[in-house]
Scaffold this active site. Structure first.
Site, PDB file in Angstrom:
ATOM      1  CG  MET A  91      16.243 107.677  37.391  1.00  0.00           C
ATOM      2  SD  MET A  91      17.840 107.970  38.177  1.00  0.00           S
ATOM      3  CE  MET A  91      18.545 109.220  37.113  1.00  0.00           C
ATOM      4  CG  ASP A 260      28.960 115.352  33.601  1.00  0.00           C
ATOM      5  OD1 ASP A 260      28.381 114.932  32.587  1.00  0.00           O
ATOM      6  OD2 ASP A 260      29.524 114.593  34.410  1.00  0.00           O
TER       7      ASP A 260
HETATM    8  C1  GLT Z   1      27.922 109.712  37.106  1.00  0.00           C
HETATM    9  C2  GLT Z   1      27.868 109.731  35.603  1.00  0.00           C
HETATM   10  C3  GLT Z   1      26.522 110.062  35.103  1.00  0.00           C
HETATM   11  C4  GLT Z   1      25.494 109.026  35.428  1.00  0.00           C
HETATM   12  C5  GLT Z   1      25.249 108.887  36.859  1.00  0.00           C
HETATM   13  C6  GLT Z   1      24.336 107.714  37.081  1.00  0.00           C
HETATM   14  S1  GLT Z   1      26.640 108.863  37.814  1.00  0.00           S
HETATM   15  O1  GLT Z   1      27.898 111.008  37.610  1.00  0.00           O
HETATM   16  O2  GLT Z   1      28.821 110.680  35.118  1.00  0.00           O
HETATM   17  O3  GLT Z   1      26.503 110.307  33.745  1.00  0.00           O
HETATM   18  O4  GLT Z   1      24.277 109.475  34.879  1.00  0.00           O
HETATM   19  O5  GLT Z   1      24.981 106.602  37.578  1.00  0.00           O
HETATM   20 MN    MN Z   2      28.383 112.829  31.993  1.00  0.00          MN
END
Ligand code: GLT
Ligand code: MN
Ligand code: MN
Length: 386
Positions: A91, A260
């Protein structure tokens, strides 16, 4: 295929964005705490850890503004690392959010010149992805949103977003590319509100496109969780509609900024049900981590983070296997009448027969389902006492 206690292998289909392990630890209040990584080194390190491949934004590999000769040199060097390690790039995506030109939006910027530049950059990024062997192109509309509602008629913005996706699909078809587009929903951050905020919004948007069969989703654990939604339910619906094209695994607490975090580090029960869903339905795509190490970490901590992401997935996969093999869980599922849901509702005679039948409402209303026991058994499984 790896077991919970063995090292990951490429057969497990683990991938990481270059931007994930490469995250330098910047946040809105603080500068970088780690040095940038060379994408070639990243490929080698992840290969050593047992990953299948990497994903990337155009700018993660080729710095924004590079001239053609520089781009070709960088790409050739990167392809050398892929060849040397056997790592794949399933991807790729396009960065339409970092540069100041995109501060008011990209495909949905009010200024048509900016929208055109965004499309040019996206088409270039598609070429790069196909050159690297990718079959999925993700579009995350980080800047496609607004803070000032008076300045952004949402229906017009959706028209422009659909126009952009249609143009990119047309381009892929014309080029004969074997490529599908995966939209990534997110409710907010960096914009106050972002278009296509949830899996549901994105699924509905796809039905308005010119090539709906080419467009699906790249849902992210953190993004659905930010809205307080059950990620595995969104993924289950995307699978049900044939629209799960890719997936972003990480961790998140509801009600917070887009964290994240490492997969499984928050919401381990949600992570379990997600892994169980992917494994039960035979998802043969990537297990893609879109997460980053804590800002506290140095380079060693980053590779620890990467290894632990895969290890947690493998442990949860083993838990999903044990779930099915556990006789107490099987019995509790019977008591909960789980199999009954797979039976069609309509008897012979259809709605007429349904309406003609008698229903013992007292008995139906009085029956128990044993779901407390089932739920507690899942807890025991996850807590390692079963
Ligand atoms: C960025 C975002 C992610 C996305 C990425 C793809 S970039 O870090 O927070 O969730 O998946 O553009
Ligand atoms: Mn995210
Ligand atoms: Mn993501």
């Amino acid at each position: 295929m790896s077991s919970a206690t063995s090292a990951p292998s490429p057969d497990d289909h683990f991938t990481f964005g270059l931007w994930t392990v490469g995250n330098p630890g910047r946040d809105p209040f603080g500068v970088e705490t780690r040095a940038p990584l060379d994408p070639v080194d990243t490929v080698h390190r992840l290969a050593d850890l047992g990953a299948y491949g990497v994903s990337l934004h155009d700018d993660d590999l080729v710095p924004f503004g590079s001239v053609a000769a520089e781009r070709d040199r960088i790409v050739a060097r990167f392809e050398g690392a892929l060849k040397a390690t056997g790592m794949k790039v399933p991807m790729t995506t396009v960065n339409l959010f970092t540069q100041p030109v995109f501060k008011e939006g990209a495909f949905t910027a009010n200024d048509p010149q900016i929208r055109r530049f965004a499309l040019k950059k996206a088409a270039d990024a598609i070429d790069l992805g196909v050159e690297l062997g990718a079959s999925v192109f993700v579009l995350w509309g980080g800047r496609e949103g607004c803070e000032v509602d008076a300045a952004k008629p949402i229906a017009a913005a959706l028209d422009r977003l659909a126009e952009a996706v249609d143009l990119l699909c047309d381009y892929a078809i014309e080029q004969g590319y074997d490529l599908r587009i995966a939209l990534e929903p997110k409710p907010n951050e960096p914009r106050g509100d972002i278009l296509l905020p949830t899996v549901g919004h994105a699924l509905a948007f796809i039905s308005e496109l010119e090539h709906p069969e080419m467009v699906g989703l790249n849902p992210e654990f953190a993004h659905e969780t930010m809205s307080g939604l059950a990620f595995n339910h969104g993924v289950a619906q995307a699978l049900w509609q044939g629209k799960l094209f890719h997936i972003d695994l990480n961790a998140q607490r509801a009600g917070k900024f887009d964290q994240d975090y490492r997969f499984g580090s928050e919401g381990v029960r949600d992570a379990f049900y997600l892994v169980k869903l992917l494994e039960d339905t035979g998802w043969d795509g990537m297990r893609h981590f879109d997460s980053h190490a804590y800002r506290t970490e140095d380079a060693d901590g980053v590779w620890e983070f990467a290894a632990a992401s895969m290890r947690t997935y493998l442990i949860l996969r083993e838990k999903a296997r044990r779930f099915h093999a556990d006789p107490d869980i099987t019995a509790a599922m019977e008591e909960a009448q789980v199999a009954g849901l797979r039976e069609p509702t309509t008897p012979e005679g259809g709605l007429r027969a349904i309406r003609a039948a008698d229903y013992d409402l007292a008995a139906l209303g009085a029956q128990g389902y044993g779901m407390e026991r089932l739920d507690a058994l899942v807890d025991e499984l996850l807590l390692g006492v079963r």
